[in-house]
Design an enzyme around this catalytic site. Structure first.
Site, PDB file in Angstrom:
ATOM      1  N   GLN A   9       0.826  -1.197   0.000  1.00  0.00           N
ATOM      2  CA  GLN A   9       0.000   0.000   0.000  1.00  0.00           C
ATOM      3  C   GLN A   9       0.869   1.259   0.000  1.00  0.00           C
ATOM      4  OE1 GLN A   9      -3.173  -0.559   2.697  1.00  0.00           O
ATOM      5  NE2 GLN A   9      -4.083   1.456   2.414  1.00  0.00           N
ATOM      6  N   SER A  87       4.662  -5.717   3.098  1.00  0.00           N
ATOM      7  CA  SER A  87       3.317  -5.685   3.701  1.00  0.00           C
ATOM      8  C   SER A  87       2.316  -6.415   2.812  1.00  0.00           C
ATOM      9  CB  SER A  87       2.901  -4.236   3.960  1.00  0.00           C
ATOM     10  OG  SER A  87       1.733  -4.189   4.738  1.00  0.00           O
ATOM     11  N   LEU A  88       1.376  -5.707   2.204  1.00  0.00           N
ATOM     12  CA  LEU A  88       0.395  -6.334   1.323  1.00  0.00           C
ATOM     13  C   LEU A  88       1.076  -7.143   0.221  1.00  0.00           C
ATOM     14  CD1 LEU A  88      -1.120  -5.677  -1.687  1.00  0.00           C
ATOM     15  CD2 LEU A  88      -2.409  -6.784   0.130  1.00  0.00           C
ATOM     16  N   ARG A 112      -8.602  -8.787   4.424  1.00  0.00           N
ATOM     17  CA  ARG A 112      -7.575  -8.016   5.132  1.00  0.00           C
ATOM     18  C   ARG A 112      -7.814  -6.522   4.948  1.00  0.00           C
ATOM     19  NH1 ARG A 112      -2.261  -5.873   4.036  1.00  0.00           N
ATOM     20  NH2 ARG A 112      -0.681  -6.435   5.599  1.00  0.00           N
ATOM     21  N   HIS A 193       0.380  -2.088  11.240  1.00  0.00           N
ATOM     22  CA  HIS A 193       1.570  -2.786  11.754  1.00  0.00           C
ATOM     23  C   HIS A 193       1.939  -2.302  13.167  1.00  0.00           C
ATOM     24  CE1 HIS A 193       2.237  -4.848   8.003  1.00  0.00           C
ATOM     25  NE2 HIS A 193       2.093  -3.712   7.358  1.00  0.00           N
ATOM     26  N   GLN A 241       1.579 -10.615  10.851  1.00  0.00           N
ATOM     27  CA  GLN A 241       2.000  -9.510   9.995  1.00  0.00           C
ATOM     28  C   GLN A 241       1.152  -8.258  10.221  1.00  0.00           C
ATOM     29  OE1 GLN A 241       0.683  -8.854   6.185  1.00  0.00           O
ATOM     30  NE2 GLN A 241       2.678  -8.994   5.166  1.00  0.00           N
TER      31      GLN A 241
END
Length: 788
Positions: A9, A87-88, A112, A193, A241
């Site tokens: 993202q 991340s993603l 998510r 996060h 995560q």
């Protein structure tokens, strides 16, 4: 070697994907079907300006990254040596490695994104110019301890995460520091996060329970650990995560350590390409002597007991000691330890047998306090709960069974309680017959002091040998015990005299009688330490090892084909308590008291309000109403209540006197007016309609027995007051409860779970298991660091 990296993202832009949607038209159409909107239109046109919204951004990036990867493989004809995602983007790395197909990955990312989009009030800020140590020091010195580090993007580009106002307040602090080149507030709605994503994490974990992951054929570098994924931990990594920082710098340094490594960014933009250039400028590779090589360490290489190997965590350059206490290292003078996950705790066989994800059970609670709703909630969350049948009549139990079986129609786990009935053993068999009629396959045996015919009958029915000659018992028993001699009875085969009696009465077949000789009475034993139920006040640290030792002795004695598992109950209300149970060797854990103060518990709101306020010191022991004459004890709430004092007074009077007539007048008046709110004669009339005729006849012949029955009435009365939430007679509430709930209340203080109206049994279970894993990893890491 080549590593493909996938952005997350922040890399989205209008027009991304270009011609990919037409080249992979079938996949684009599948994406539209799953998402409910045109992915091509969103990415290329973004007419409604939704591309920047998390719930749309994440699916869009996943699709563009995935199609970009397929195009790259199609053009080059080969796959990379490694994959990693920021991340993603890690979902695209897993897709590339074969963990799941395109549509499964999209469903995961869609969920998510939806969960993370709900996080409001949070913010993130990028600090450029400072390293990790400088940022950590700044947060401590300026008392900004509620801010977390979220992304280690490069050695001097680090993202912090927290409540929006606190991130905004942090901006002038960092901008005033000498080495800071820039502080940039990121356009996010949530504190991604960080600790503030716990709710999203909990819900995502429940969602993930219905998914399985295929074998990885390309190494995937984990954001959480900056090391290759372990196959068994794919699901746990995706869960962690959400709340853990992205260790991008360390991930790239790890890959740099393999020598000549080419990094190719797949998907939208070139954000990662820029970060990788920066990392190469500012940091050195992690040399192969500092990191693990493939297959460098196996669990069976370690000079520690294999049952402890699953607790070893992943660290860098950790020395271990051999059995003589001398330093010993692995290849390259280093050993690496795997991190554990919640799915690796407990007995794998236990989880497989009961078709559950976690070795976690909610135990039965009297009079349906462990309700059908509680059982269903646990079953749907891939765990198991037991209905509290004690004190319910057969029609109530049957209705509950039918309701549970209707709701859990997809093979989810559930069980029914069978409470020992020393007064009327026929009641036990009546309930067992009901379970057999409705195909109830799992029974929790509680408060038994010996094996009874009802238990043997339940165990026997449907037993057979499979084609390999192994004995298959269709009906499983989990026995809750607190004394070794009782445990020994359940570790043993069914008593011969009971088997012979049942066979003579034609209640079991000859084949079933023969097979009963070669299996134990219970599949699993739950060692119940100090708890709310029938308890001997056992100490878990003494009881559990003793039960495991006894189990091992009985396994050697009878040479069973299948191992009897030993679980732990009593006092489990925090990660520390659960961790202790697993470290001592528990195959599973059972919670009780903490579930009584939840939305699903079938007791009054008044009781839940009282329980929510209790602490660890607010319980006391009282006689057990159903085993009054035997002197059995239960643990109850004492804070603000008279029940414990009054119940113990009744038992002392019963021990001291042989009849009501022997008790002094003043005491009798006090009991009738203050405790019972009615006369002894009225109480006796009530119990005549409850107890079987033979009990009443016995009472007429034996004044002491009559006194016992009248005193026992108070225990039923006090339970009804609590369940009904009587305001007038609140001081007489009988509330079974152990100190575990007090510890739980302290643990969740200041969180959403402080309010019982937000406590759900499945949420509590997932949180407890997750944080138990985190605690074990932290403690073991600290232990190993101290060994250096």
């Amino acid at each position: 070697m080549i590593t493909y990296v996938f952005p997350g993202q922040g890399s989205q832009s209008k027009g991304m994907g270009g011609s990919l949607f037409d080249e992979f038209k079938e996949l684009a159409e599948k994406a539209d079907e799953i998402l409910g909107y045109s992915i091509k239109q969103l990415c290329l046109e973004d007419t409604d300006s939704k591309l920047g919204e998390t719930q749309y951004t994440q699916p869009a990036l996943y699709v563009v990254n995935a199609l970009g990867y397929l195009k790259k493989v199609q053009d080059t004809g080969k796959e990379p040596d490694y994959v990693a995602g920021h991340s993603l983007g890690e979902y695209n790395a897993l897709f590339a490695a074969g963990a799941f197909d395109f549509t499964t990955g999209l469903k995961l990312v869609q969920k998510r994104g939806q969960l993370m989009s709900r996080a409001v009030g949070g913010g993130m800020g990028a600090v450029i110019g400072l390293n990790e140590e400088q940022i950590s020091d700044a947060l401590k010195k300026n008392n900004m301890l509620t801010i977390d580090i979220a992304n280690y993007n490069s050695p001097t580009q680090i993202v912090i995460s927290g409540l929006r106002k606190e991130i905004e307040d942090a901006q002038p602090v960092f901008e005033g520091m000498k080495d800071v080149q820039m502080f940039l507030l990121l356009k996010t709605s949530g504190a991604f996060h960080s600790r503030y994503m716990q709710e999203a994490r909990r819900e995502f974990e429940i969602f993930l329970q219905d998914f399985t992951f295929s074998e990885l054929h390309i190494p995937v570098i984990s954001n959480v650990y900056a090391r290759p994924y372990k196959q068994f931990a794919v699901k746990q990594n995706l869960i962690e995560q959400i709340t853990q920082p992205v260790k991008w710098t360390e991930s790239i340094r790890y890959l740099m350590g393999f020598g000549e490594m080419e990094f190719v960014e797949i998907g939208s933009g070139n954000v990662l390409t820029g970060l990788i250039r920066r990392i190469k400028r500012e940091a050195q590779p992690l040399l192969l002597t500092d990191i693990e090589c493939k297959n460098d360490v196996k669990k069976d290489d370690l000079s520690i007991p294999p049952e402890r190997a699953s607790f070893l965590i992943e660290t860098e350059t950790v020395k271990i000691h051999n059995q003589k206490g001398n330093p010993e290292t692995a290849k390259g003078n280093n050993r690496t330890f795997e991190g554990i996950s919640s799915s690796s705790l407990g007995s794998a066989a236990f989880k497989k047998d009961y078709n559950i994800q976690y070795p976690y059970i909610t135990g039965a609670m009297y009079r349906g306090i462990a309700s059908k709703e509680m059982v269903i909630k646990m079953g749907k969350a891939k765990m198991m709960g037991f209905l509290g049948t004690g004190g319910l009549n057969v029609s109530q139990i049957e209705a509950a069974i039918q309701y549970i079986q209707k709701e859990l129609s997809e093979g989810q786990a559930y069980g029914m309680n069978l409470l020992h009935n020393p007064i009327d053993p026929n009641k036990e068999e009546e309930i067992v017959d009901l379970y057999l009629l409705h195909g109830v396959k799992t029974l929790e045996a509680a408060a038994f002091i010996s094996i009874t015919p009802a238990l043997v009958k339940y165990r026997a029915k449907g037993m057979r040998r499979n084609t390999q000659g192994e004995v298959i018992a269709l009906n499983r028993i989990i026995a809750k015990v607190s004394r070794p001699e009782v445990a020994e009875a359940f570790f043993s085969p069914a008593p011969e005299r009971i088997v012979a009696k049942l066979l003579a009465e034609k209640k079991i077949t000859e084949e079933e009688a023969d097979l009963l000789k070669v299996i134990p009475m219970a599949d699993d034993i739950c060692a119940e330490a100090d708890s709310a139920g029938h308890t001997d006040g056992g100490v878990a640290s003494a009881l559990i090892p003793a039960m495991i030792t006894l189990r091992d002795q009985m396994m050697r004695k009878y040479q069973y084909q299948k191992k009897v598992r030993v679980g732990a109950a009593g006092g489990i209300g925090t990660p520390e308590a659960a961790a202790a149970a697993f470290i001592m060797g528990a195959d599973f854990i059972v919670t009780g008291s903490i579930n009584q103060c939840t939305v699903e518990a079938s007791t009054s709101n008044n009781v839940k309000d009282l329980l929510q306020q209790m602490n660890v010191q607010d319980t006391d022991y009282a006689p057990a109403g159903d085993m009054f004459e035997l002197g059995a004890k239960i643990q109850v709430l004492k804070k603000g209540l008279f029940f414990p004092i009054r119940a113990n007074k009744l038992y002392e009077l019963y021990r001291r006197y042989n009849s009501l007539d022997e008790i002094d007048e003043k005491t009798k008046v006090q009991i009738q007016e203050k405790y019972f709110k009615k006369s002894f004669s009225d109480v006796y009339q009530d119990i005549k309609s409850f107890y079987p005729t033979e009990e009443i006849e016995k009472a007429e012949r034996n004044p002491k027995h009559k006194m016992a029955l009248i005193f026992r009435w108070y225990f039923g009365y006090s339970t009804r007051l609590a369940l009904g939430g009587s305001e007038e007679n609140k001081v007489d509430y009988q509330i079974h409860c152990g100190p575990a709930l007090g510890a739980f209340n302290q643990w969740v203080k200041g969180t959403d779970l402080e309010d019982w109206k937000k406590r759900h049994v499945d949420v509590i279970a997932v949180k407890l298991m997750n944080e138990t894993v985190e605690l074990l990893n932290q403690r073991y890491k600290k232990f190993l660091e101290n060994c250096n």
